[in-house]
Scaffold this active site. Structure first.
Site, PDB file in Angstrom:
ATOM      1  N   ASN A  14       0.855  -1.187   0.000  1.00 44.95           N
ATOM      2  CA  ASN A  14       0.000   0.000   0.000  1.00 44.95           C
ATOM      3  C   ASN A  14       0.897   1.246   0.000  1.00 44.95           C
ATOM      4  O   ASN A  14       1.711   1.425   0.908  1.00 44.95           O
ATOM      5  CB  ASN A  14      -0.897  -0.043   1.246  1.00 44.95           C
ATOM      6  N   HIS A  17       1.046   6.217   1.876  1.00 50.32           N
ATOM      7  CA  HIS A  17       1.806   7.165   2.697  1.00 50.32           C
ATOM      8  C   HIS A  17       3.002   7.773   1.979  1.00 50.32           C
ATOM      9  O   HIS A  17       3.602   8.719   2.483  1.00 50.32           O
ATOM     10  CB  HIS A  17       2.136   6.547   4.048  1.00 50.32           C
ATOM     11  N   HIS A  50      -5.548   3.764  -1.712  1.00 52.66           N
ATOM     12  CA  HIS A  50      -6.875   4.131  -1.206  1.00 52.66           C
ATOM     13  C   HIS A  50      -7.209   5.554  -1.646  1.00 52.66           C
ATOM     14  O   HIS A  50      -6.589   6.511  -1.194  1.00 52.66           O
ATOM     15  CB  HIS A  50      -6.834   4.032   0.330  1.00 52.66           C
ATOM     16  N   ARG A  52      -9.334   8.237  -1.026  1.00 57.69           N
ATOM     17  CA  ARG A  52     -10.303   8.662  -0.001  1.00 57.69           C
ATOM     18  C   ARG A  52     -11.133   9.810  -0.528  1.00 57.69           C
ATOM     19  O   ARG A  52     -10.694  10.577  -1.393  1.00 57.69           O
ATOM     20  CB  ARG A  52      -9.564   9.089   1.274  1.00 57.69           C
ATOM     21  N   ARG A  56      -6.839  12.840   0.845  1.00 64.43           N
ATOM     22  CA  ARG A  56      -5.751  13.280   1.723  1.00 64.43           C
ATOM     23  C   ARG A  56      -4.396  12.696   1.323  1.00 64.43           C
ATOM     24  O   ARG A  56      -3.379  13.256   1.649  1.00 64.43           O
ATOM     25  CB  ARG A  56      -6.051  12.960   3.190  1.00 64.43           C
ATOM     26  N   GLU A  77      -8.584   0.742  -3.031  1.00 60.14           N
ATOM     27  CA  GLU A  77      -9.438   0.777  -1.832  1.00 60.14           C
ATOM     28  C   GLU A  77     -10.332   1.994  -1.941  1.00 60.14           C
ATOM     29  O   GLU A  77      -9.885   3.069  -2.352  1.00 60.14           O
ATOM     30  CB  GLU A  77      -8.586   0.893  -0.575  1.00 60.14           C
ATOM     31  N   THR A 108      -8.347   3.607   8.488  1.00 63.72           N
ATOM     32  CA  THR A 108      -9.588   2.830   8.449  1.00 63.72           C
ATOM     33  C   THR A 108      -9.786   2.119   9.785  1.00 63.72           C
ATOM     34  O   THR A 108      -8.999   1.255  10.152  1.00 63.72           O
ATOM     35  CB  THR A 108      -9.521   1.795   7.309  1.00 63.72           C
ATOM     36  N   GLU A 158     -11.331  -9.188   2.810  1.00 58.01           N
ATOM     37  CA  GLU A 158     -10.072  -8.860   3.476  1.00 58.01           C
ATOM     38  C   GLU A 158     -10.388  -8.721   4.957  1.00 58.01           C
ATOM     39  O   GLU A 158     -11.206  -7.881   5.349  1.00 58.01           O
ATOM     40  CB  GLU A 158      -9.480  -7.564   2.908  1.00 58.01           C
ATOM     41  N   HIS A 198      -3.894  -4.606   7.845  1.00 56.78           N
ATOM     42  CA  HIS A 198      -3.989  -3.459   8.755  1.00 56.78           C
ATOM     43  C   HIS A 198      -3.100  -3.654   9.975  1.00 56.78           C
ATOM     44  O   HIS A 198      -3.269  -4.615  10.727  1.00 56.78           O
ATOM     45  CB  HIS A 198      -5.418  -3.148   9.229  1.00 56.78           C
TER      46      HIS A 198
END
Ligand code: PXP
Length: 248
Positions: A14, A17, A50, A52, A56, A77, A108, A158, A198
């Site tokens: 992922n 970030h 993801h 969003r 962000r 995502e 999340t 998931e 996660h």
């Protein structure tokens, strides 16, 4: 007769970030697509991003470029909203993972309550399936949620590993791992492919990777954070080695 080994497990990286750091200065560096391509080159089995509602971290243009430039599967995502369903069916990533989203949350929190929103989810899942997208639902390892996910026609669940990762002590962690193990077995029994993610790190990933039904792990924050110290290729290689060792 020897017992067969579980199938190899895939690592989805992922890259959200990387975009978080880029956005902190409003420019173009570091580029999350460049990170995704480096992850691909290093042996990542898929890339997760993801989009969003508040954009962000990952932005629409990042997803367009990921879709165009990656040769490994892209897992988008997204919240189960009309806006995101429209973007997904136009973009047609390999997979979409539907997650709960609250504007104020840092990340999340908890799985999607699929039981509580079957009416709104069913048509959106159907539209994505019709567009050729593999639909995944990010849920807690709860039997009723898993059964509803299967009824809704998802291909994948998931399982949210946050409660396991955040457990305060070994006893609590064992309870959460037990829930994941039971949930993974139940989901596979219901015909669902099982993924998990996660809060996973080098230190806590092995027991989850050892669950035979888990086919894919999606990991972000730890990998990108650890890449500051060791570099992304080294971190991906090490995580892949840790999960492969847990599998055998
Ligand atoms: N899987 C899903 C569905 C997520 O929403 C997240 C967080 O964005 C992850 C996996 C990765 O979690 P982490 O960043 O804690 O590794």
């Amino acid at each position: 007769m020897t017992a067969s080994l579980p199938a190899p497990i895939r690592l989805g990286v992922n890259i959200d970030h990387v975009a978080t750091v880029r956005n902190a200065r409003g420019g173009t560096h570091p580029d999350p697509v460049k990170a995704a391509l480096l992850a691909q080159e290093t042996g990542a089995d898929g890339i997760t991003a993801h989009l969003r509602e508040d954009r962000r971290h990952i932005r629409d243009a990042d997803l367009e470029r990921l879709r165009a430039e990656l040769s490994i599967p892209l897992n988008m995502e997204m919240a189960a909203t009309e806006e995101m369903t429209t973007i997904a069916t136009r973009l047609r990533p390999h997979a979409c993972c539907l997650v709960p989203e609250r504007r104020q949350e840092v990340t999340t929190e908890g799985g999607l309550d699929v039981r509580g929103q079957t009416e709104s989810l069913a048509p959106r899942i159907a539209r994505m399936r019709d567009a050729g997208i593999r639909v995944s639902l990010f849920i807690d390892p709860d039997a009723a949620q898993i059964e509803t996910a299967a009824k809704l026609g998802a291909a994948v669940v998931e399982l949210h590993t946050g409660a396991y990762a955040d457990a305060m002590d070994a006893a609590a962690r064992a309870v959460e791992l037990g829930r994941l193990a039971t949930g993974a077995a139940h989901a596979a029994h219901c015909g669902l492919e099982v993924h998990a993610g996660h809060g996973l790190t080098y230190d806590n990933v092995s027991p989850v990777a050892a669950l035979p039904q888990v086919m894919e792990l999606n990991i972000g924050h730890f990998l990108i954070g650890q890449a500051i110290f060791d570099g992304l290729p080294a971190v991906i290689r090490h995580m892949k080695a840790v999960i492969a060792a847990a599998r055998t």
